[in-house]
Design an enzyme around this catalytic site. Sequence first.
Site, mmCIF file in Angstrom:
data_model
loop_
_atom_site.group_PDB
_atom_site.id
_atom_site.type_symbol
_atom_site.label_atom_id
_atom_site.label_comp_id
_atom_site.label_asym_id
_atom_site.label_seq_id
_atom_site.Cartn_x
_atom_site.Cartn_y
_atom_site.Cartn_z
ATOM 1 N N HIS A 30 0.842 -1.198 0.000
ATOM 2 C CA HIS A 30 0.000 0.000 0.000
ATOM 3 C C HIS A 30 0.876 1.247 0.000
ATOM 4 O O HIS A 30 1.839 1.351 0.769
ATOM 5 C CB HIS A 30 -0.898 0.006 1.251
ATOM 6 C CG HIS A 30 -1.690 1.260 1.410
ATOM 7 N ND1 HIS A 30 -1.549 2.105 2.494
ATOM 8 C CD2 HIS A 30 -2.636 1.832 0.618
ATOM 9 C CE1 HIS A 30 -2.388 3.124 2.368
ATOM 10 N NE2 HIS A 30 -3.051 2.977 1.238
ATOM 11 N N SER A 31 0.585 2.181 -0.900
ATOM 12 C CA SER A 31 1.224 3.492 -0.910
ATOM 13 C C SER A 31 2.747 3.370 -1.047
ATOM 14 O O SER A 31 3.251 2.823 -2.023
ATOM 15 C CB SER A 31 0.819 4.247 0.363
ATOM 16 O OG SER A 31 1.131 5.606 0.271
#
Length: 232
Positions: free
Chosen positions: A76-77
Site C-alpha cells: 500500500h502506498s
Amino acid sequence: MSTYLLVHGAWHSAASWDRVIPLLAGAGHRALAPSLTGHGDRSHLLGPDVGLDTHIDDVIRVLLEQDLTEVVLVGHSYAGMVISAVANLVPDRIAHLVYVDAMVPNDGESVIDVLPFTQHLIDQAAQSEAWWRIPPLPELPPPAGLFGVTDPADVAWLRTILSDEPVRCFQQAVRLDNPSASAISRTHIHCTVGAPERRPVSPAETVWELPTGHDCMVTMPFELSELLLKLA
C-alpha cells in the site's frame, strides 16, 4: 490456499490491515502483515539509519524465516517501493504483486522521484531538531481527510497507529535490475477519491478501482478483500 503478505505504507503499521486479514483468512487463505521497522510493535527501532533498504530487508526476512513461496505480495502506498525491490531480489518466492494505491518506481528511483512533494516534507523536517523524522500528514477537510479516511471514529482509530517516518525511506533508491522479476504478474488497485495523477500502467497489467480514499483497507475492507481474493 494462497499466502498473502500485506505491507503497510509510510507512517502506518501492520494494524492498518486489521479489517482485511480476517476476511482473507475467513476465505481459507493465509494472511500476514508485519510492521516495518519503526512502526507498530517495532516503533522502538525508529532511528535516522532506518531507510527503504531496512524495510526491504524486513519483508525478505519474513519470506525467508517462514519459507514462504507463491506469495501474493501486496503493498500500500509507499510500500509499492518496498514490494518492487523485494520482487527484484527474490522473484522466485512471489506469485503476484499487488499495488494498492501505491507508488510504482522505475529502476534507480526514490520516493522523491515518484512523488516529488515528499521533498517538501524532508525540507520541513530539516528545519526541526528531529531532522531525520517526518510526522504523519495532517488531516484535511473531506474528501481528503486523514489519508482518505473521513469517518470520525475511523480517523480517531487511525491516529493511534500512525508514527513518524524516517527521511531515508524517501531518499533511498530502488534497484530493479533482475529480468526475472518482470515476469511476475501485477495488479494495481486505484482509489479514485482525491486521486493524484498516476503514472501509466502497462497494458499487460490489471487495474481495478475502488471509489474511496487512499486508505481503502480502512474505508472499504470488504471490497478490497474481494479484489484480492480474485488473485488466489
